[in-house]
Design a protein around this motif. Structure first.
Motif, mmCIF file in Angstrom:
data_model
loop_
_atom_site.group_PDB
_atom_site.id
_atom_site.type_symbol
_atom_site.label_atom_id
_atom_site.label_comp_id
_atom_site.label_asym_id
_atom_site.label_seq_id
_atom_site.Cartn_x
_atom_site.Cartn_y
_atom_site.Cartn_z
ATOM 1 N N PHE A 24 163.805 65.934 21.306
ATOM 2 C CA PHE A 24 163.565 66.953 21.302
ATOM 3 C C PHE A 24 164.728 67.741 20.940
ATOM 4 C CE2 PHE A 24 159.052 66.824 23.081
ATOM 5 C CZ PHE A 24 158.366 67.167 21.632
ATOM 6 N N PHE A 25 165.565 67.634 21.369
ATOM 7 C CA PHE A 25 166.850 67.382 21.092
ATOM 8 C C PHE A 25 167.374 67.070 19.819
ATOM 9 C CE2 PHE A 25 171.677 66.341 21.713
ATOM 10 C CZ PHE A 25 172.400 67.576 21.303
ATOM 11 N N GLN A 77 167.552 51.301 36.184
ATOM 12 C CA GLN A 77 166.633 51.027 35.430
ATOM 13 C C GLN A 77 166.765 51.421 33.442
ATOM 14 O OE1 GLN A 77 166.181 47.486 34.841
ATOM 15 N NE2 GLN A 77 166.534 47.827 37.045
ATOM 16 N N THR A 78 166.405 50.735 32.351
ATOM 17 C CA THR A 78 166.510 52.011 31.405
ATOM 18 C C THR A 78 165.009 52.331 31.798
ATOM 19 O OG1 THR A 78 167.543 50.224 29.996
ATOM 20 C CG2 THR A 78 166.172 51.616 28.756
ATOM 21 N N SER A 79 163.959 52.315 31.725
ATOM 22 C CA SER A 79 162.881 52.593 32.145
ATOM 23 C C SER A 79 162.653 54.274 33.152
ATOM 24 C CB SER A 79 161.434 51.601 32.675
ATOM 25 O OG SER A 79 161.551 51.326 33.604
ATOM 26 N N ASP A 80 163.553 54.364 34.113
ATOM 27 C CA ASP A 80 163.713 55.128 34.989
ATOM 28 C C ASP A 80 164.101 56.392 34.065
ATOM 29 O OD1 ASP A 80 162.968 54.237 36.982
ATOM 30 O OD2 ASP A 80 165.087 53.274 37.453
ATOM 31 N N HIS A 96 164.153 61.202 30.993
ATOM 32 C CA HIS A 96 164.417 62.048 30.049
ATOM 33 C C HIS A 96 164.343 61.422 28.367
ATOM 34 C CE1 HIS A 96 167.025 62.997 33.502
ATOM 35 N NE2 HIS A 96 167.142 61.780 33.206
ATOM 36 N N SER A 97 163.352 60.693 28.470
ATOM 37 C CA SER A 97 162.745 60.376 27.030
ATOM 38 C C SER A 97 162.586 62.044 26.018
ATOM 39 C CB SER A 97 162.378 59.055 27.053
ATOM 40 O OG SER A 97 161.081 60.030 27.366
#
Length: 176
Positions: A18-19, A4-7, A12-13
């Motif tokens: 920060f990247f 899922q997108t939530s995973d 990684h968000s």
């Protein structure tokens, strides 16, 4: 197992934010680019073949969104800054300019020359030499990276927070 997108968000968000912030140098823009990235991730989550590839897949989408931001958000400013490459004042100030251009690999030299010296649009230059626009953009990005590195090594220039070349020309130590 369904991913899922939530995973991806949970895993990684923070690193992705920060990247992105490092690349765009503005918190609001970084948040907007990250939001666009996760919209595309969510929309295309079915293309993710393996959860173990989620990080590299998500970062590739993020890099593409950052490129889109720079292309669409700053095209006028970017072109104006680099149009100075063809002025005599620039060439006099940066004594190694022509040599660095000539030392580029032929495909990068052609790309830089067509776009920044001859003033062609990237799409026109790509068509002229028979490559895709994405390939042209990649060549220009790589050529600019090489030129920045050469100016920094030889002339002892550095880059300010806005990515502008600053310093004084002192190329005596790199003359042939």
């Amino acid at each position: 197992m369904s991913f899922q997108t939530s995973d991806i968000w949970n895993d990684h968000s923070s690193e992705m934010y920060f990247f992105c912030l490092k690349k765009v140098q503005n918190e609001d823009i970084a948040k907007e680019v990250l939001q666009n990235t996760f919209f595309k991730i969510h929309k295309n989550i079915n293309q993710l073949k393996s959860p173990s590839q989620s990080r590299s897949w998500a970062f590739q989408i993020l890099r593409n969104e950052i490129i889109n931001y720079h292309r669409e958000g700053l095209p006028q400013d970017d072109h104006e800054d680099l149009s100075a490459l063809s002025s005599n004042e620039f060439k006099d100030q940066f004594c190694c300019f022509e040599r660095f251009i000539n030392e580029l690999p032929p495909n990068y030299k052609t790309a830089i020359t067509l776009v920044y010296i001859k003033g062609k649009k990237q799409s026109e230059a790509a068509e002229l030499i028979g490559i895709s626009l994405a390939n042209m953009k990649a060549r220009i990005r790589r050529a600019k990276d090489i030129l920045k590195k050469r100016f920094n090594e030889c002339c002892q220039f550095s880059f300010n927070d806005k990515g502008e070349l600053v310093g004084e020309s002192n190329c005596a130590h790199c003359e042939d």
